[in-house]
Each structure stands twice: as C-alpha cells, then as structure tokens.
Design an enzyme around this catalytic site. Structure first.
Site, PDB file in Angstrom:
ATOM      1  N   GLY A   1      77.930  20.969  62.887  1.00 59.25           N
ATOM      2  CA  GLY A   1      76.514  20.847  62.527  1.00 59.25           C
ATOM      3  C   GLY A   1      76.067  22.061  61.743  1.00 59.25           C
ATOM      4  O   GLY A   1      76.734  23.103  61.764  1.00 59.25           O
TER       5      GLY A   1
ATOM      6  N   GLN B   1      70.114  28.322  58.830  1.00 59.60           N
ATOM      7  CA  GLN B   1      71.336  29.133  58.807  1.00 59.60           C
ATOM      8  C   GLN B   1      71.762  29.515  57.400  1.00 59.60           C
ATOM      9  O   GLN B   1      72.528  30.461  57.227  1.00 59.60           O
ATOM     10  CB  GLN B   1      72.487  28.380  59.492  1.00 59.60           C
ATOM     11  CG  GLN B   1      72.269  28.199  60.984  1.00 59.60           C
ATOM     12  CD  GLN B   1      73.380  27.388  61.596  1.00 59.60           C
ATOM     13  OE1 GLN B   1      73.367  26.171  61.544  1.00 59.60           O
ATOM     14  NE2 GLN B   1      74.378  28.059  62.159  1.00 59.60           N
TER      15      GLN B   1
ATOM     16  N   CYS C   1      78.530  28.789  67.506  1.00 60.70           N
ATOM     17  CA  CYS C   1      77.556  28.716  66.415  1.00 60.70           C
ATOM     18  C   CYS C   1      78.136  29.433  65.206  1.00 60.70           C
ATOM     19  O   CYS C   1      78.674  30.535  65.336  1.00 60.70           O
ATOM     20  CB  CYS C   1      76.246  29.385  66.834  1.00 60.70           C
ATOM     21  SG  CYS C   1      74.977  29.332  65.556  1.00 60.70           S
ATOM     22  N   LEU C   2      78.015  28.812  64.045  1.00 59.84           N
ATOM     23  CA  LEU C   2      78.534  29.417  62.819  1.00 59.84           C
ATOM     24  C   LEU C   2      77.807  30.724  62.492  1.00 59.84           C
ATOM     25  O   LEU C   2      78.335  31.552  61.755  1.00 59.84           O
ATOM     26  CB  LEU C   2      78.411  28.428  61.649  1.00 59.84           C
ATOM     27  CG  LEU C   2      79.285  27.170  61.776  1.00 59.84           C
ATOM     28  CD1 LEU C   2      78.954  26.183  60.664  1.00 59.84           C
ATOM     29  CD2 LEU C   2      80.765  27.522  61.766  1.00 59.84           C
TER      30      LEU C   2
ATOM     31  N   HIS D   1      70.863  21.937  69.605  1.00 64.91           N
ATOM     32  CA  HIS D   1      71.257  23.255  69.083  1.00 64.91           C
ATOM     33  C   HIS D   1      70.676  23.450  67.671  1.00 64.91           C
ATOM     34  O   HIS D   1      70.113  24.507  67.363  1.00 64.91           O
ATOM     35  CB  HIS D   1      72.792  23.323  69.088  1.00 64.91           C
ATOM     36  CG  HIS D   1      73.412  24.528  68.454  1.00 64.91           C
ATOM     37  ND1 HIS D   1      74.172  25.435  69.158  1.00 64.91           N
ATOM     38  CD2 HIS D   1      73.431  24.954  67.156  1.00 64.91           C
ATOM     39  CE1 HIS D   1      74.604  26.380  68.327  1.00 64.91           C
ATOM     40  NE2 HIS D   1      74.173  26.111  67.102  1.00 64.91           N
ATOM     41  N   GLU D   2      70.782  22.411  66.829  1.00 65.94           N
ATOM     42  CA  GLU D   2      70.281  22.517  65.446  1.00 65.94           C
ATOM     43  C   GLU D   2      68.754  22.563  65.410  1.00 65.94           C
ATOM     44  O   GLU D   2      68.165  23.295  64.606  1.00 65.94           O
ATOM     45  CB  GLU D   2      70.779  21.347  64.584  1.00 65.94           C
ATOM     46  CG  GLU D   2      72.282  21.124  64.531  1.00 65.94           C
ATOM     47  CD  GLU D   2      73.103  22.360  64.246  1.00 65.94           C
ATOM     48  OE1 GLU D   2      72.555  23.349  63.736  1.00 65.94           O
ATOM     49  OE2 GLU D   2      74.298  22.337  64.557  1.00 65.94           O
TER      50      GLU D   2
ATOM     51  N   HIS E   1      67.597  25.953  65.959  1.00 69.20           N
ATOM     52  CA  HIS E   1      67.667  26.777  64.739  1.00 69.20           C
ATOM     53  C   HIS E   1      66.398  26.601  63.910  1.00 69.20           C
ATOM     54  O   HIS E   1      65.850  27.578  63.390  1.00 69.20           O
ATOM     55  CB  HIS E   1      68.872  26.380  63.875  1.00 69.20           C
ATOM     56  CG  HIS E   1      70.171  27.012  64.280  1.00 69.20           C
ATOM     57  ND1 HIS E   1      70.363  28.367  64.359  1.00 69.20           N
ATOM     58  CD2 HIS E   1      71.373  26.457  64.594  1.00 69.20           C
ATOM     59  CE1 HIS E   1      71.623  28.629  64.715  1.00 69.20           C
ATOM     60  NE2 HIS E   1      72.262  27.471  64.870  1.00 69.20           N
TER      61      HIS E   1
HETATM   62  O1  GNR Z   1      80.248  23.954  64.888  1.00 67.24           O
HETATM   63  C1  GNR Z   1      79.526  24.006  65.873  1.00 67.24           C
HETATM   64  N1  GNR Z   1      80.000  23.607  67.069  1.00 67.24           N
HETATM   65  C2  GNR Z   1      79.216  23.455  68.206  1.00 67.24           C
HETATM   66  C3  GNR Z   1      79.860  23.312  69.427  1.00 67.24           C
HETATM   67  C4  GNR Z   1      79.141  23.149  70.574  1.00 67.24           C
HETATM   68  C5  GNR Z   1      77.771  23.132  70.508  1.00 67.24           C
HETATM   69  C6  GNR Z   1      77.111  23.284  69.319  1.00 67.24           C
HETATM   70  C7  GNR Z   1      77.819  23.448  68.168  1.00 67.24           C
HETATM   71  S1  GNR Z   1      77.008  23.602  66.647  1.00 67.24           S
HETATM   72  C8  GNR Z   1      78.154  24.550  65.731  1.00 67.24           C
HETATM   73  C9  GNR Z   1      77.705  24.680  64.294  1.00 67.24           C
HETATM   74  C10 GNR Z   1      76.402  25.455  64.247  1.00 67.24           C
HETATM   75  O2  GNR Z   1      76.312  26.623  64.382  1.00 67.24           O
HETATM   76  N2  GNR Z   1      75.323  24.743  64.091  1.00 67.24           N
HETATM   77  O3  GNR Z   1      74.122  25.341  64.094  1.00 67.24           O
HETATM   78 NI    NI Z   2      74.330  27.125  65.284  1.00 64.59          NI
END
Ligand code: GNR
Ligand code: NI
Length: 182
Positions: free
Chosen positions: A61, A66, A107-108, A149-150, A153
């Site tokens: 995601g 980001q 998270c990236l 999670h997104e 952000h």
């Molecule tokens: O790549 C991602 N993997 C992930 C794994 C578990 C819970 C959430 C994520 S999101 C993350 C990519 C990211 O940072 N999205 O904002």
């Molecule tokens: Ni993230």
C-alpha cells in the site's frame, strides 16, 4: 489495421515516475491530507506514479502523504500476483467491527521496522475510484489492516505512534543511523 501503439492508447500509463518516499520522523508525514475535489488526469497521473512506486518498493500500500502529496489518495495491492491494484480516493470508513485484531505491520516510511498494532478486524470503506465513481467495499484480513494504516497516513499518523515511547525513541535512533548510511 489499427495501430495499438498509437500514442493515444495510454498517455497516462506511459511516462510513469518513481516518487521519493518520505522517512519517519519527517514532519511532512504529519500533515493532514486535503480531499480531492475533482478526479482528473492530474490525479490519475498521481495514482499511476504511486502504483509504480509501491510495486517497485515493494509494498502492499501507499498513501499520497508518503510521497509528499497531501491529498486523500491511496493505492493498495494485497494480491499474491501483484496484479490487483485498488485505488481509494477520499476514503471514509462507514462501518467498523467491534472486534479488534492484531497484525504485524511495516511501513515504507519506516524501513526495517516491524511491530504489532491492534486495529478493527473488519471495516466497510466508501471511496471514489480513479474514474471518480463512488464504491463501497467491506475489508478484512490484510486489506482491512492496510486501508486503516493508509488512512492513518492521510491524517498525518505513522504506525509507530501506536508503540511505546521507548520503542519510538529507539526507532528514531535507528532511522537517524539509516539516513546517515544512505
Ligand atoms: O508494504 C506495507 N506492508 C504492510 C504490512 C502490514 C501492515 C501494513 C502495511 S502497509 C506497507 C506499505 C506502507 O507503508 N503503506 O503506507
Ligand atoms: Ni505506511
């Protein structure tokens, strides 16, 4: 015979670009994203670039925040083959389960850090797709985790904020080392 290589075939899909991903604790990750007023070619270009950036990372995601674009756009692909892109513009949670579930998140924007976060097990999300059409989807499993999670952000929140102060301090230390090494 028609020439399918004609430039009008996919003018937006072509010329995609990899975007730079902000790293925690960059303050720009704490900005609150604004709603998208019109889903136009500018937004579709952003979606294409975000998708390319997500796939290349690789990640499941990516939120516009980001890549330092503070508009309410999310791309997600939780499929095994990485061929099921889902686009969420101006997403809203219209229902959530009482039940919670704990998942190990990454998270990236916080590379190399993985930890457990408790979130709603299921959510129903209303959003616009890349054509500007409204849709609703009920999510569970990784998709439910990822959309929450997104959406965090877009509100300026990173998952590490759910962890203890001690862990957050340690993570900031690791990130500083990482930035120096880059
Ligand atoms: O790549 C991602 N993997 C992930 C794994 C578990 C819970 C959430 C994520 S999101 C993350 C990519 C990211 O940072 N999205 O904002
Ligand atoms: Ni993230």
């Amino acid at each position: 015979m028609a020439d399918f290589r004609a430039p009008q075939c996919a003018p937006i899909i072509r010329n995609m670009a990899l975007l730079k991903i902000l790293h925690y604790p960059d303050k720009r990750l704490n900005k609150v994203a604004k709603p998208v007023a019109v889903v136009d070619d500018r937004i579709r270009k952003l979606v294409a670039d975000m998708a390319e950036t997500m796939y290349s990372a690789p990640g499941v995601g990516l939120a516009a925040t980001q890549v330092d674009v503070h508009e309410r756009v999310i791309v997600i692909d939780v499929s095994d083959a990485h061929d099921e892109l889902q686009v969420f513009i101006n997403p809203e949670i219209v229902w959530e389960s009482d039940a919670l579930k704990e998942w190990e998140e990454g998270c990236l924007s916080v590379p190399g850090i993985y930890d457990f976060v408790e979130r709603q097990e299921k959510v129903r999300v209303k959003a616009l797709n890349e054509k500007g059409e409204s849709f609703e989807i009920e999510c569970e499993g990784l998709l439910a985790v990822c959309i929450q999670h997104e959406m965090d952000h877009l509100e300026g929140h990173v998952f590490v904020e759910y962890l203890s102060q001690l862990k957050q301090t340690r993570i900031r230390g690791k990130m500083k080392k990482l930035e120096k090494a880059l």
